[in-house]
Design an enzyme around this catalytic site. Sequence first.
Site, PDB file in Angstrom:
ATOM      1  N   ARG A  89      -0.867 -10.634   5.021  1.00 11.70           N
ATOM      2  CA  ARG A  89      -1.961  -9.806   5.565  1.00 11.70           C
ATOM      3  C   ARG A  89      -1.563  -8.884   6.704  1.00 11.70           C
ATOM      4  NH1 ARG A  89      -3.933 -14.423   3.647  1.00 11.70           N
ATOM      5  NH2 ARG A  89      -1.794 -15.057   3.983  1.00 11.70           N
ATOM      6  N   THR A  90      -0.726  -9.347   7.608  1.00 10.23           N
ATOM      7  CA  THR A  90      -0.413  -8.489   8.753  1.00 10.23           C
ATOM      8  C   THR A  90       0.334  -7.258   8.257  1.00 10.23           C
ATOM      9  OG1 THR A  90      -0.232 -10.501  10.042  1.00 10.23           O
ATOM     10  CG2 THR A  90       0.565  -8.495  11.081  1.00 10.23           C
ATOM     11  N   LYS A 118      25.288  -6.879   7.743  1.00 13.22           N
ATOM     12  CA  LYS A 118      26.706  -6.594   8.022  1.00 13.22           C
ATOM     13  C   LYS A 118      27.058  -6.910   9.471  1.00 13.22           C
ATOM     14  CE  LYS A 118      26.165  -2.356   6.102  1.00 13.22           C
ATOM     15  NZ  LYS A 118      26.492  -1.002   5.648  1.00 13.22           N
ATOM     16  N   ARG A 139       7.546  -7.918  13.261  1.00 12.95           N
ATOM     17  CA  ARG A 139       7.330  -9.371  13.259  1.00 12.95           C
ATOM     18  C   ARG A 139       8.694 -10.038  13.272  1.00 12.95           C
ATOM     19  NH1 ARG A 139       3.503 -13.069   9.508  1.00 12.95           N
ATOM     20  NH2 ARG A 139       2.026 -12.179  10.990  1.00 12.95           N
ATOM     21  N   HIS A 172       0.640 -13.509  18.832  1.00 17.83           N
ATOM     22  CA  HIS A 172       0.273 -12.680  17.682  1.00 17.83           C
ATOM     23  C   HIS A 172      -0.928 -11.854  18.150  1.00 17.83           C
ATOM     24  CE1 HIS A 172      -0.246 -11.291  13.701  1.00 17.83           C
ATOM     25  NE2 HIS A 172      -0.228 -12.419  13.021  1.00 17.83           N
TER      26      HIS A 172
HETATM   27  N1  ASP Z   1      -0.341 -15.841   9.613  1.00 16.33           N
HETATM   28  C1  ASP Z   1      -0.435 -16.422  10.914  1.00 16.33           C
HETATM   29  C2  ASP Z   1       0.867 -16.220  11.666  1.00 16.33           C
HETATM   30  O1  ASP Z   1       1.746 -15.530  11.191  1.00 16.33           O
HETATM   31  C3  ASP Z   1      -0.851 -17.860  10.848  1.00 16.33           C
HETATM   32  C4  ASP Z   1       0.037 -18.738  10.012  1.00 16.33           C
HETATM   33  O2  ASP Z   1       1.045 -18.284   9.455  1.00 16.33           O
HETATM   34  O3  ASP Z   1      -0.329 -19.901   9.921  1.00 16.33           O
HETATM   35  O4  ASP Z   1       0.988 -16.724  12.752  1.00 16.33           O
HETATM   36  N1   CP Z   2      -2.692 -14.050   9.653  1.00 17.26           N
HETATM   37  C1   CP Z   2      -1.453 -13.605   9.368  1.00 17.26           C
HETATM   38  O1   CP Z   2      -0.696 -13.212  10.253  1.00 17.26           O
HETATM   39  O2   CP Z   2      -1.129 -13.595   8.058  1.00 17.26           O
HETATM   40  P1   CP Z   2       0.280 -13.218   7.441  1.00 17.26           P
HETATM   41  O3   CP Z   2       1.270 -14.226   8.001  1.00 17.26           O
HETATM   42  O4   CP Z   2       0.095 -13.322   5.961  1.00 17.26           O
HETATM   43  O5   CP Z   2       0.633 -11.850   7.909  1.00 17.26           O
END
Ligand code: ASP
Ligand code: CP
Length: 361
Positions: A89-90, A118, A139, A172
């Site tokens: 989702r992010t 590399k 991320r 986050h």
């Molecule tokens: N998607 C969120 C995160 O990346 C929560 C999870 O992965 O549980 O922190």
């Molecule tokens: N809530 C969230 O961060 O989802 P993803 O890890 O799927 O991005």
Amino acid sequence: MRPRRLLDISWGEFDAMSVEQKAPYLVQSDGTPYHTLFAQQFDLALLERLTHLATEIRGIAKTRAGMGFLRELVCHKRAMLYFSQPSSRTFLSFLSACQILGVQTGEVRDTSTSSEFKGESREDSVRTFSSYFDMIIMRTPEKGLAEHTAWAMSNSERPIPIINAGSGQDQHPTQALLDVYTLVRSFEHLGGLRNRTVVFVGDLARGRTVRSLSRLLTNYPNIRQIFVAPAPLQIGEDVLDNLRNKGVTHYCSDDFQAVIPEADAIYMTRVQDEWDKQKGDSARIDIARFHFGLEQLKLLRPHAILMHPLPRREEISTAVDHDPRAMYWRQMRNGMWIRTALIAMTFGCDKRIHEYHRQNL
Ligand code: ASP
Ligand code: CP
């Protein structure tokens, strides 16, 4: 638009500061975020500006003409989506946000396909991205890397903003923004986000979403926080210290059933077993008492909402998905709107959006 003062300080000096001390170094002259790294950067005034902007964008996006207006707004900028940790989702909501605003995107989702494989350092990789892009949304599994990157980028020949899309177990911040936006929307017809109880459940020790949201909620008046988890997964002392310092009412519990009737919002989380020191450590913790199913739904107040950052495992039964209080799918979509608002604000387009909204809606 870069925050000038970050140029004047060394990494050592910056790193040694508290998060609160760092916050003023990350903003533009009008108070809007330049780098978005921590939840602590956002005060109530900024949160209200951002949630208001997200709602305007949502309204504008309902028409073809509105979508056309939005798509022109930032079509002169490019963003790099650098995700060296899994995400659905992010990643997709940031990608959609960029598409809504006309921002062109590039991506690295698997470092084995980039020159990091590399042996190129993360710092050099990011410096490379900054040659081609005007923003990096990143991320990483490492705490502090987004921060170091932001410092390095502010001091490079081509400074660009960094958005933290999840850093290790630590923060986050944009998830917390969408969580707050969901709470604001859910309670706007019930007197607003004030005088409420938010219950956090699950792996609170290692869940970065809870750490960021707990901090963001301290901006809203009289939001009580309850942390429900088995002892090994209970919330960290640093989060509790922050609540004590701010005078926020809170307590910890391991009795989920007893707490449910007190909640205005329940925020479920999954076990973050990717952080187990030894494989299988988490499997030895009994978390069945911290699951939400039809039995727990009976205890939930009629106006209360059930949230989850997702992905979920067994902690929320699919049997509750169609209850109107199950908010996690709408919560996820809110992520696209608040991230669109954040990118628009970072690139200084908020005034044009207000103007279009005022004239057309
Ligand atoms: N998607 C969120 C995160 O990346 C929560 C999870 O992965 O549980 O922190
Ligand atoms: N809530 C969230 O961060 O989802 P993803 O890890 O799927 O991005």
